[in-house]
Design an enzyme around this catalytic site. Structure first.
Site, PDB file in Angstrom:
ATOM      1  N   HIS A 131      11.892  37.940  69.934  1.00 26.30           N
ATOM      2  CA  HIS A 131      10.701  38.758  70.249  1.00 26.30           C
ATOM      3  C   HIS A 131      11.136  40.092  70.857  1.00 26.30           C
ATOM      4  O   HIS A 131      10.669  41.156  70.459  1.00 26.30           O
ATOM      5  CB  HIS A 131       9.798  38.026  71.242  1.00 26.30           C
ATOM      6  CG  HIS A 131       8.735  38.915  71.830  1.00 26.30           C
ATOM      7  ND1 HIS A 131       7.549  39.186  71.183  1.00 26.30           N
ATOM      8  CD2 HIS A 131       8.702  39.635  72.984  1.00 26.30           C
ATOM      9  CE1 HIS A 131       6.825  40.038  71.919  1.00 26.30           C
ATOM     10  NE2 HIS A 131       7.512  40.317  73.014  1.00 26.30           N
ATOM     11  N   HIS A 136      10.513  44.563  70.137  1.00 28.88           N
ATOM     12  CA  HIS A 136      10.372  45.759  71.001  1.00 28.88           C
ATOM     13  C   HIS A 136      11.398  46.852  70.741  1.00 28.88           C
ATOM     14  O   HIS A 136      11.071  48.036  70.771  1.00 28.88           O
ATOM     15  CB  HIS A 136      10.505  45.354  72.476  1.00 28.88           C
ATOM     16  CG  HIS A 136       9.306  44.674  73.035  1.00 28.88           C
ATOM     17  ND1 HIS A 136       8.164  45.346  73.397  1.00 28.88           N
ATOM     18  CD2 HIS A 136       9.073  43.369  73.294  1.00 28.88           C
ATOM     19  CE1 HIS A 136       7.273  44.480  73.857  1.00 28.88           C
ATOM     20  NE2 HIS A 136       7.794  43.270  73.801  1.00 28.88           N
ATOM     21  N   GLU A 177       2.152  45.342  72.841  1.00 26.86           N
ATOM     22  CA  GLU A 177       2.308  43.998  72.260  1.00 26.86           C
ATOM     23  C   GLU A 177       1.475  43.797  70.994  1.00 26.86           C
ATOM     24  O   GLU A 177       1.946  43.143  70.056  1.00 26.86           O
ATOM     25  CB  GLU A 177       1.940  42.931  73.300  1.00 26.86           C
ATOM     26  CG  GLU A 177       2.885  42.844  74.486  1.00 26.86           C
ATOM     27  CD  GLU A 177       4.313  42.405  74.125  1.00 26.86           C
ATOM     28  OE1 GLU A 177       5.157  42.398  75.010  1.00 26.86           O
ATOM     29  OE2 GLU A 177       4.576  42.062  72.947  1.00 26.86           O
ATOM     30  N   SER A 196       6.841  40.329  65.717  1.00 24.16           N
ATOM     31  CA  SER A 196       7.765  39.186  65.827  1.00 24.16           C
ATOM     32  C   SER A 196       7.075  37.863  65.503  1.00 24.16           C
ATOM     33  O   SER A 196       7.668  36.794  65.654  1.00 24.16           O
ATOM     34  CB  SER A 196       8.360  39.126  67.239  1.00 24.16           C
ATOM     35  OG  SER A 196       7.316  39.078  68.192  1.00 24.16           O
TER      36      SER A 196
HETATM   37  N1  HBI Z   1       9.355  40.214  82.062  1.00 27.87           N
HETATM   38  N2  HBI Z   1      11.320  39.916  80.842  1.00 27.87           N
HETATM   39  C1  HBI Z   1      10.020  40.289  80.882  1.00 27.87           C
HETATM   40  N3  HBI Z   1       9.412  40.716  79.747  1.00 27.87           N
HETATM   41  C2  HBI Z   1       8.112  41.094  79.751  1.00 27.87           C
HETATM   42  O1  HBI Z   1       7.569  41.495  78.705  1.00 27.87           O
HETATM   43  C3  HBI Z   1       7.382  41.047  80.969  1.00 27.87           C
HETATM   44  C4  HBI Z   1       8.045  40.604  82.117  1.00 27.87           C
HETATM   45  N4  HBI Z   1       7.378  40.543  83.280  1.00 27.87           N
HETATM   46  C5  HBI Z   1       5.995  40.972  83.424  1.00 27.87           C
HETATM   47  C6  HBI Z   1       5.379  41.385  82.150  1.00 27.87           C
HETATM   48  N5  HBI Z   1       6.064  41.424  81.004  1.00 27.87           N
HETATM   49  C7  HBI Z   1       3.912  41.752  82.120  1.00 27.87           C
HETATM   50  O2  HBI Z   1       3.209  40.810  82.891  1.00 27.87           O
HETATM   51  C8  HBI Z   1       3.679  43.137  82.711  1.00 27.87           C
HETATM   52  O3  HBI Z   1       3.584  44.026  81.632  1.00 27.87           O
HETATM   53  C9  HBI Z   1       2.375  43.203  83.437  1.00 27.87           C
HETATM   54 FE    FE Z   2       6.928  41.589  74.629  1.00 27.22          FE
END
Ligand code: HBI
Ligand code: FE
Length: 278
Positions: A131, A136, A177, A196
């Site tokens: 993913h 990304h 996303e 993804s």
């Molecule tokens: N941590 N590794 C990782 N990847 C994410 O996409 C991610 C995260 N922590 C918080 C988060 N996304 C979302 O809750 C925030 O965008 C609010």
């Molecule tokens: Fe993501």
């Protein structure tokens, strides 16, 4: 090293630092890990032409995210750094919001270093390396999107301070996303959660059931989202510049205006929504 707190076992990645960065451990991947990557990569790559936006396709091509196995983050970071100044850091999974935003604000994309199991080919709740890398990283090769994601990181730190994280998390969800973009040849995908996902790459562009609504910042920041099924609504931008411009101002007054407003259900359709037809 694993500590057991009460009934749950908290796996503490031994080398995790305050920012949760760990070694990718590329040499530790086994044949099964690379085989799962190859299967996911081949299946998704076939779907992308005609569905993913041009910036995504060019990023995937330029990153050489090879089909032959899980890529090495250091190698990808060299290519990415030259293109937009972003680098990839390995993390054990979801990290706390403020850690996540701090990384984005400093042009570091935190990518999970493990890959899903065979029985999770079609769906898994938490982002895995497929993913994060396939979803990304290719768009981070595009300067406007790279700037947007850094601005999102900075905005996240501010939103945390203002207690408005929920509003901003919705923006991330419905753009980074699950975002769609309008092009001459029709709607195209730029959202990583879609790119993804095998099923949602088709569903989001072809099914009659979800609403496809023209981008509206306040509408998005008011709308709840589901994390356990295909989306009931998608938001469509006209361009990445539109997205970047809309999110350039200081959000403080927006958060104040949203204060106390009830959330909009994901499947709801409002009179002022401008629907985009497929
Ligand atoms: N941590 N590794 C990782 N990847 C994410 O996409 C991610 C995260 N922590 C918080 C988060 N996304 C979302 O809750 C925030 O965008 C609010
Ligand atoms: Fe993501």
């Amino acid at each position: 090293m694993t500590e057991t707190e009460g009934t749950t076992t908290v796996a503490e990645a031994p080398e995790a630092r305050g920012d949760h960065v760990i070694e990718q451990g590329w040499a530790e991947y086994g044949e099964l890990d690379h085989a799962i990557w190859r299967r996911l990569f081949e299946r998704q790559s076939k779907l992308m032409p005609g569905r993913a936006c041009g910036e995504y396709l060019r990023g995937l091509r330029d990153l050489g995210v090879a089909a032959d196995g899980i890529p090495n983050f250091e190698r990808l970071s060299e290519i990415l750094d030259r293109a937009t100044g972003w680098r990839i850091v390995a993390v054990p999974g979801l990290v706390p919001d403020e850690v996540f935003f701090q990384h984005l604000a400093e042009r570091r994309f935190p990518a999970t270093n493990w890959i899903r199991r065979p029985e999770q080919m079609d769906y898994l709740q938490e982002p895995d390396v497929f993913h994060d890398l396939f979803g990304h990283v290719p768009l981070l090769m595009s300067p406007v999107f790279a700037d947007y994601l850094q601005a999102y990181g900075r905005g996240g730190l501010k939103a945390l301070g203002l207690g408005a994280l929920k509003n901003l998390a919705r923006l991330y969800w419905y753009t980074v996303e699950f975002g769609l973009i309008k092009r001459e040849e029709g709607l195209r995908v730029y959202g990583s959660g879609i790119v993804s996902s095998h099923g949602e790459s088709v569903y989001c562009l072809e099914s009659a059931s979800p609403n496809r609504i023209a981008f509206d910042l306040m509408r998005i920041m008011s709308t709840d989202y589901r994390i356990d099924d295909f989306q009931e609504c998608y938001f469509v931008i006209d361009s990445f510049d539109q997205l970047f411009e809309a999110t350039r101002p200081d959000f403080t007054p927006y958060y104040q205006a949203l204060e106390g407003r009830p959330a909009i259900e994901p499947g709801a359709l409002l009179a002022e929504d401008r629907l985009i037809e497929i």
